[in-house]
Design a protein around this motif. Sequence first.
Motif, PDB file in Angstrom:
ATOM      1  N   ALA A  50       0.725  -0.951   0.030  1.00 41.00           N
ATOM      2  CA  ALA A  50      -0.087   0.374  -0.227  1.00 41.00           C
ATOM      3  C   ALA A  50       1.003   1.148   0.014  1.00 41.00           C
ATOM      4  CB  ALA A  50      -1.247  -0.021   1.411  1.00 41.00           C
ATOM      5  N   SER A  54       0.933   3.736  -3.248  1.00 41.68           N
ATOM      6  CA  SER A  54       0.874   4.972  -2.933  1.00 41.68           C
ATOM      7  C   SER A  54       1.396   6.291  -3.345  1.00 41.68           C
ATOM      8  CB  SER A  54      -0.002   5.126  -1.711  1.00 41.68           C
ATOM      9  OG  SER A  54       1.178   5.355  -0.796  1.00 41.68           O
ATOM     10  N   ARG A  55       2.935   6.027  -3.096  1.00 43.87           N
ATOM     11  CA  ARG A  55       3.974   7.296  -2.882  1.00 43.87           C
ATOM     12  C   ARG A  55       4.547   7.189  -4.249  1.00 43.87           C
ATOM     13  NH1 ARG A  55       6.058  10.031   1.664  1.00 43.87           N
ATOM     14  NH2 ARG A  55       3.550   9.265   2.352  1.00 43.87           N
ATOM     15  N   SER A 112       5.547   1.539   6.793  1.00 47.03           N
ATOM     16  CA  SER A 112       3.813   2.133   5.247  1.00 47.03           C
ATOM     17  C   SER A 112       3.099   0.113   6.412  1.00 47.03           C
ATOM     18  CB  SER A 112       3.397   1.888   4.557  1.00 47.03           C
ATOM     19  OG  SER A 112       2.002   1.236   4.016  1.00 47.03           O
ATOM     20  N   SER A 331      -3.246  10.257  -2.379  1.00 54.57           N
ATOM     21  CA  SER A 331      -2.039   8.926  -1.914  1.00 54.57           C
ATOM     22  C   SER A 331      -2.613   8.431  -0.588  1.00 54.57           C
ATOM     23  CB  SER A 331      -0.908  10.146  -1.504  1.00 54.57           C
ATOM     24  OG  SER A 331       0.085   9.070  -0.615  1.00 54.57           O
ATOM     25  N   SER A 333      -5.963   7.876  -0.012  1.00 49.50           N
ATOM     26  CA  SER A 333      -7.034   7.207  -0.561  1.00 49.50           C
ATOM     27  C   SER A 333      -6.772   5.840  -1.361  1.00 49.50           C
ATOM     28  CB  SER A 333      -7.863   7.769  -1.214  1.00 49.50           C
ATOM     29  OG  SER A 333      -7.814   8.947  -1.046  1.00 49.50           O
ATOM     30  N   ILE A 334      -5.632   6.055  -2.002  1.00 45.31           N
ATOM     31  CA  ILE A 334      -5.088   4.852  -2.704  1.00 45.31           C
ATOM     32  C   ILE A 334      -4.573   3.603  -1.727  1.00 45.31           C
ATOM     33  CG2 ILE A 334      -3.153   3.740  -3.944  1.00 45.31           C
ATOM     34  CD1 ILE A 334      -3.597   6.721  -6.224  1.00 45.31           C
ATOM     35  N   ALA A 335      -3.908   4.622  -0.680  1.00 45.85           N
ATOM     36  CA  ALA A 335      -2.766   3.217   0.350  1.00 45.85           C
ATOM     37  C   ALA A 335      -3.957   3.193   1.287  1.00 45.85           C
ATOM     38  CB  ALA A 335      -2.036   4.473   1.100  1.00 45.85           C
ATOM     39  N   THR A 338      -5.730   0.144  -1.199  1.00 46.42           N
ATOM     40  CA  THR A 338      -4.710  -1.054  -1.554  1.00 46.42           C
ATOM     41  C   THR A 338      -4.131  -2.336  -0.177  1.00 46.42           C
ATOM     42  OG1 THR A 338      -3.543   0.070  -2.889  1.00 46.42           O
ATOM     43  CG2 THR A 338      -2.197  -1.690  -2.414  1.00 46.42           C
TER      44      THR A 338
END
Length: 354
Positions: A50, A54-55, A112, A331, A333-335, A338
Amino acid sequence: MASEDVKTSEAAVSTIVNLAEEAKIAREGVKAPGYAILTICKSLVAGGVAGGVSRTAVAPLERLKILLQVQNPHSIKYNGTVQGLKYIWQSEGLRGLFKGNGTNCARIVPNSAVKFFSYEQASKGILWLHRQQSGNADAELTPLLRLGAGATAGIIAMSATYPMDMVRGRITVQTDKSPYQYRGMIHALSTILREEGPRALYKGWLPSVIGVIPYVGLNFAVYESLKEWLVKARPFGLVQDSELSVTTRLGCGAVAGTIGQTVAYPLDVIRRRMQMVGWNNASSIVTGDGRGKVPLQYNGMIDTFRKTVRHEGFGALYKGLVPNSVKVVPSISIAFVTYEVVKDILGVEMRISD
């Protein structure tokens, strides 16, 4: 006599059957150590994936944000999001947009992983204490308790990977015209240790600790609380069969990220500036052209805050906020999404209340 023998035999058989059933229940209720370790590994993998995904997706905006945070006010090279990205593209090309991302991923993946795992464990521990103190076995986490769990997770993850963040910040602000170049993560680490000592790897740690409490805490608290409210209230038909769509979860992450980063952003600026102190030629590197002579001298967090506001105004504490805001929405949101998707794929249970 035979009747007594029969009764004795029946009692023995009944006892054996009962013991077997109890043993079976016990086996089902106790998970093997190998299973627990595998579950932990899957959770860490999900968190790492994740963070990396995201990053990387927002790497250009991340670099621009740092450049805006530390650039010399007397030699402005990066003026706004669009102009800044265009300038990087023209002067450094595609590689310039992703400069420092390898080091950033090397930091953010374990960060993360530890952060998400720590949040789940902290949430379980806090929930257990909450139920013990309240005497309510069905009590759930409140937004404030989620904030505490998120803050705990953020502090643990940030402290464990802070030297990587320090190195990443310095590599990120380099340009091809910089008088001194770090050749990579290992070279930067060894150079900083040799020239500035081990303590230099934790410059800016205190404002990071203070900043991570509202940032990570609010991220988790708002995201989880918003999801819970949507499932219970079911507004606008967003929830079907107690499940939120990927789009809805992305929206929850966007709201959480925007609130968290806006509250904590000034401390992020202070941290970045403190990280530059002690670096040879840093005052010229942050201007991007090698001609600046303004010294970078800060004596602690309070001194950095005072000098920044006095020389550049209160607005300097929000330098880079626009690209950071544009970055945070996708970022965070995706993290979150995911992480949940990868955990579903790996078959890891996600219930905090267990």
